[in-house]
Design a protein around this motif. Sequence first.
Motif, PDB file in Angstrom:
ATOM      1  N   UNK A   1       0.824  -1.207   0.000  1.00  0.00           N
ATOM      2  CA  UNK A   1       0.000   0.000   0.000  1.00  0.00           C
ATOM      3  C   UNK A   1       0.859   1.259   0.000  1.00  0.00           C
ATOM      4  N   UNK A   2       1.888   1.356   0.855  1.00  0.00           N
ATOM      5  CA  UNK A   2       2.761   2.531   0.758  1.00  0.00           C
ATOM      6  C   UNK A   2       3.414   2.682  -0.619  1.00  0.00           C
ATOM      7  N   UNK A   3       3.736   1.549  -1.263  1.00  0.00           N
ATOM      8  CA  UNK A   3       4.319   1.590  -2.607  1.00  0.00           C
ATOM      9  C   UNK A   3       3.317   2.212  -3.583  1.00  0.00           C
ATOM     10  N   UNK A   4       2.071   1.776  -3.501  1.00  0.00           N
ATOM     11  CA  UNK A   4       1.029   2.336  -4.368  1.00  0.00           C
ATOM     12  C   UNK A   4       0.817   3.814  -4.069  1.00  0.00           C
ATOM     13  N   UNK A   5       0.779   4.163  -2.793  1.00  0.00           N
ATOM     14  CA  UNK A   5       0.555   5.557  -2.415  1.00  0.00           C
ATOM     15  C   UNK A   5       1.682   6.450  -2.910  1.00  0.00           C
ATOM     16  N   UNK A   6       2.899   5.905  -2.958  1.00  0.00           N
ATOM     17  CA  UNK A   6       4.052   6.683  -3.399  1.00  0.00           C
ATOM     18  C   UNK A   6       4.044   6.927  -4.908  1.00  0.00           C
ATOM     19  N   UNK A   7       3.744   5.877  -5.682  1.00  0.00           N
ATOM     20  CA  UNK A   7       3.926   5.968  -7.130  1.00  0.00           C
ATOM     21  C   UNK A   7       2.630   6.165  -7.927  1.00  0.00           C
ATOM     22  N   UNK A   8       1.488   5.820  -7.356  1.00  0.00           N
ATOM     23  CA  UNK A   8       0.271   5.755  -8.166  1.00  0.00           C
ATOM     24  C   UNK A   8      -0.877   6.640  -7.695  1.00  0.00           C
ATOM     25  N   UNK A   9      -0.990   6.865  -6.397  1.00  0.00           N
ATOM     26  CA  UNK A   9      -2.190   7.519  -5.871  1.00  0.00           C
ATOM     27  C   UNK A   9      -2.303   8.980  -6.296  1.00  0.00           C
TER      28      UNK A   9
ATOM     29  N   UNK B   1      -0.723  -5.328 -16.914  1.00  0.00           N
ATOM     30  CA  UNK B   1      -0.584  -4.218 -15.967  1.00  0.00           C
ATOM     31  C   UNK B   1       0.891  -4.030 -15.608  1.00  0.00           C
ATOM     32  N   UNK B   2       1.600  -5.129 -15.419  1.00  0.00           N
ATOM     33  CA  UNK B   2       3.038  -5.043 -15.130  1.00  0.00           C
ATOM     34  C   UNK B   2       3.774  -4.372 -16.284  1.00  0.00           C
ATOM     35  N   UNK B   3       3.403  -4.733 -17.519  1.00  0.00           N
ATOM     36  CA  UNK B   3       4.053  -4.135 -18.683  1.00  0.00           C
ATOM     37  C   UNK B   3       3.825  -2.633 -18.734  1.00  0.00           C
ATOM     38  N   UNK B   4       2.583  -2.199 -18.458  1.00  0.00           N
ATOM     39  CA  UNK B   4       2.272  -0.764 -18.478  1.00  0.00           C
ATOM     40  C   UNK B   4       3.043  -0.031 -17.379  1.00  0.00           C
ATOM     41  N   UNK B   5       3.147  -0.642 -16.213  1.00  0.00           N
ATOM     42  CA  UNK B   5       3.913  -0.017 -15.127  1.00  0.00           C
ATOM     43  C   UNK B   5       5.366   0.158 -15.553  1.00  0.00           C
ATOM     44  N   UNK B   6       5.910  -0.837 -16.190  1.00  0.00           N
ATOM     45  CA  UNK B   6       7.316  -0.779 -16.601  1.00  0.00           C
ATOM     46  C   UNK B   6       7.545   0.162 -17.781  1.00  0.00           C
ATOM     47  N   UNK B   7       6.651   0.130 -18.786  1.00  0.00           N
ATOM     48  CA  UNK B   7       6.888   0.847 -20.041  1.00  0.00           C
ATOM     49  C   UNK B   7       6.114   2.145 -20.166  1.00  0.00           C
ATOM     50  N   UNK B   8       5.094   2.370 -19.325  1.00  0.00           N
ATOM     51  CA  UNK B   8       4.277   3.562 -19.429  1.00  0.00           C
ATOM     52  C   UNK B   8       3.337   3.491 -20.625  1.00  0.00           C
ATOM     53  N   UNK B   9       2.597   4.579 -20.872  1.00  0.00           N
ATOM     54  CA  UNK B   9       1.685   4.665 -22.007  1.00  0.00           C
ATOM     55  C   UNK B   9       2.022   5.944 -22.765  1.00  0.00           C
TER      56      UNK B   9
END
Length: 312
Positions: free
Chosen positions: A61-69, A107-115
Amino acid sequence: MNGLGKILVLIVVLIAATRIGSWFNQRSGAASSIAVEGSGHTESNLQLAGDSGDLARSAIVPLYMTYCSKCHGADGRGDPGSMALLQPPPRDFSGSTWRFKKDHSEISRVIQQGIPGTAMPAMGHLLSDTETSDLADYVLHLSNAPIRSKSVASMPAELNELKDLGFYVYQNAMPAPPLHLTSPDGTPFEMSDTADRITIVNFWGTTCGHCLEEMPKLAELQERYGKDGLLVLSVCADEDDLEIISKMAAQVAPGHRVYADDSGLMTQQYSVGSLPTFVIIDRQQNAIASRSGVIDWLAENVQQAVRDLLHR
């Protein structure tokens, strides 16, 4: 300084270092606790999709809050500020229509490569494989969480219909970017020409097969509902030669008026990342919804959504 003095100084330094280390651990623990509370989830009730029932690891959850929220919001429904400012807006993970397959590997690919063409950056250089996998699991968890009824219930029915069709509905209607268009016969078209109409801006391309397949349906939609105030603006996004545009459109939808973008800026101003892209503008010339990808404009549920917009 004598030997005893040196020993006393060393003891003081060791005590201070121990206390500082303890303070940092407490601060780190507090930060993690704040992140979990801010997300609306707790370790005791959060289970990850595909985790065989194991409780979420405390770092996720902290990882998500840091990079995605910041963009997607603590609950995955989208941060209100980012939804209003970023174009295209960040994904609402609860939405039924995704640009890519909704599974762990994609989803992993999008996280790694972006859009490309969006605010979604490539993060492969920032995250380990384990962290990427954890984030993908958590996004899947958020996508499968129950949708809060409050925001849906508060949305007008006709806008809910658009959302069900895969449109992103802007929380706050925004003035549409200016239009400076020219039809193949030389007729100019400006934003003022959309006054008191519901306008569907159709960004298409001469090399986009899906766009050409959809154009006859959009032409038919215009024919059926033009008298009720519907306007379909088919703007070519990959060609500015009026003769080429006209010939291509005439092959698939004879009589349907298409336009060239005089400014050359519309794809940027309307955040067109892929074709076809559709933007709906209301009678007050505000952009209210957008989506990318194929849609059957003559399907009954789509026509009903159009009719409801025309009578809102």
